[in-house]
Design an enzyme around this catalytic site. Structure first.
Site, mmCIF file in Angstrom:
data_model
loop_
_atom_site.group_PDB
_atom_site.id
_atom_site.type_symbol
_atom_site.label_atom_id
_atom_site.label_comp_id
_atom_site.label_asym_id
_atom_site.label_seq_id
_atom_site.Cartn_x
_atom_site.Cartn_y
_atom_site.Cartn_z
ATOM 1 N N GLU A 35 0.812 -1.230 0.000
ATOM 2 C CA GLU A 35 0.000 0.000 0.000
ATOM 3 C C GLU A 35 0.840 1.272 0.000
ATOM 4 O OE1 GLU A 35 -3.169 0.977 -0.352
ATOM 5 O OE2 GLU A 35 -3.646 -1.078 -0.936
ATOM 6 N N HIS A 37 3.677 1.758 -1.722
ATOM 7 C CA HIS A 37 3.956 2.009 -3.139
ATOM 8 C C HIS A 37 2.699 2.490 -3.865
ATOM 9 C CE1 HIS A 37 6.972 -1.403 -2.383
ATOM 10 N NE2 HIS A 37 7.737 -0.394 -2.723
ATOM 11 N N GLY A 147 8.736 8.180 -1.184
ATOM 12 C CA GLY A 147 8.060 8.056 0.100
ATOM 13 C C GLY A 147 8.859 8.663 1.238
ATOM 14 N N GLN A 153 16.687 9.371 1.962
ATOM 15 C CA GLN A 153 16.696 9.210 0.501
ATOM 16 C C GLN A 153 15.959 10.373 -0.172
ATOM 17 O OE1 GLN A 153 15.907 5.365 -1.652
ATOM 18 N NE2 GLN A 153 13.853 6.225 -1.815
ATOM 19 N N SER A 186 8.519 -3.825 1.880
ATOM 20 C CA SER A 186 8.629 -5.134 1.228
ATOM 21 C C SER A 186 9.377 -6.106 2.128
ATOM 22 C CB SER A 186 9.370 -4.988 -0.103
ATOM 23 O OG SER A 186 8.748 -4.011 -0.904
#
Ligand code: AMP
Length: 281
Positions: A35, A37, A147, A153, A186
């Site tokens: 969810e 992604h 995200g 990042q 993940s």
């Protein structure tokens, strides 16, 4: 929905889309979609005419002994989920297409990549900025979506885009969590049932930090001490880092003021999980 495996076909696809006057969004992922992604893809679809999602487990951002080989992969399921949220094309190149023999060029953002996950994972951000740069060049999106889950990042990519005058907009999407608070990842599939339960300590600890700050605590060392105490009380958890940094430039701070990033990385068993919270006072 198209599934595209080569750079040439991806370029042809985007050329057609742009000739038709459409805007293009890119959502870079390593697949095994959840969810988190899908939230990025939905936002992308709201914002742009055409959404390209890349699914590429990038070997260059994994360190020696990390989980590149066993990283979960399920292209059929990913394709179904992406199509359901309106993705127009998936870019899923093989490793040799992205890094053919003789590949020799890297993009590196300095300073911002030194601490936090950069300290724990040498070379990780160099791999990330290199692949994201390549994806931007291949897909030439108007807007790219990342995200907040990977807070460092996101800041590193914004810096790269500004420094290299890349002609696109970066949108950062809030963290999507499981109902019990665990940030979707993940890598959560690696967790045994006992570890899955223990992993809740990450969000609980972030909430405790938030509670302390909201109650008026302004000392970074004081909040960090309490966070460490909570994490270390969980037998299955091993702290990688717990930090509170300026949310804008990740600079080290001693006093909480303005927008701060409360970030942690914790091994639950062998699985390294990250999570964070933005707090504004
Ligand atoms: P990954 O496939 O883990 O490399 O993630 C691809 C993109 O999805 C990155 O920009 C991540 O920050 C973002 N992302 C991953 N998990 C989440 C989440 N739980 N909430 C929001 N964004 C996420």
């Amino acid at each position: 929905m198209r599934i595209i495996h080569t750079v040439r076909e991806m370029r042809d696809y985007v050329r057609g889309v742009k000739l038709a006057g459409h805007t293009v969004a890119l959502v870079p992922t390593m697949g095994y979609l959840h969810e988190g992604h899908l939230a990025l893809m939905r936002r992308a679809k709201e914002r742009c005419d055409v959404v390209v999602a890349s699914i590429f487990v990038n070997p260059k951002q994994f360190g020696v002994g990390e989980d590149f080989e066993r990283y979960p992969r399920d292209m059929a399921r990913d394709a179904r989920l992406a199509e359901e949220v309106g993705v127009d094309a998936i870019f899923n190149p093989p490793v040799e297409e992205m890094y053919p023999a003789g590949y020799n060029t890297y993009v590196e953002v300095e300073k911002l990549t030194e601490g936090l996950c950069g300290a724990a994972r040498p070379g990780h951000f160099r791999g990330v900025t290199t692949v994201v740069n390549k994806l931007f060049n291949i897909v030439q999106p108007d807007v790219a979506f990342f995200g907040q889950k990977d807070a460092q990042q996101a800041i590193v990519i914004r810096q790269m885009v500004a420094d290299l005058n890349m002609p696109l907009e970066i949108v950062i999407v809030p963290i999507v969590r499981e109902p019990d608070g665990l940030a979707m990842s993940s890598r959560n599939v690696y967790l045994t049932p006992a570890e899955r339960e223990a992993a809740l300590v990450l969000y609980r600890t972030l909430q405790r930090a938030n509670g302390l700050i909201m109650a008026g605590e302004r000392s970074v060392p004081a909040v960090l001490t309490e966070m460490r105490r909570m994490l270390e009380a969980e037998p299955l958890a091993t702290v990688d880092y717990v930090e509170i940094r300026d949310a804008g430039d990740l600079s080290v701070i001693d006093t909480i003021q303005g927008r701060v990033l409360v970030a942690l990385a914790v091994f639950i068993g062998r699985t390294r999980l990250i999570d964070n919270l933005l707090v504004e006072v």
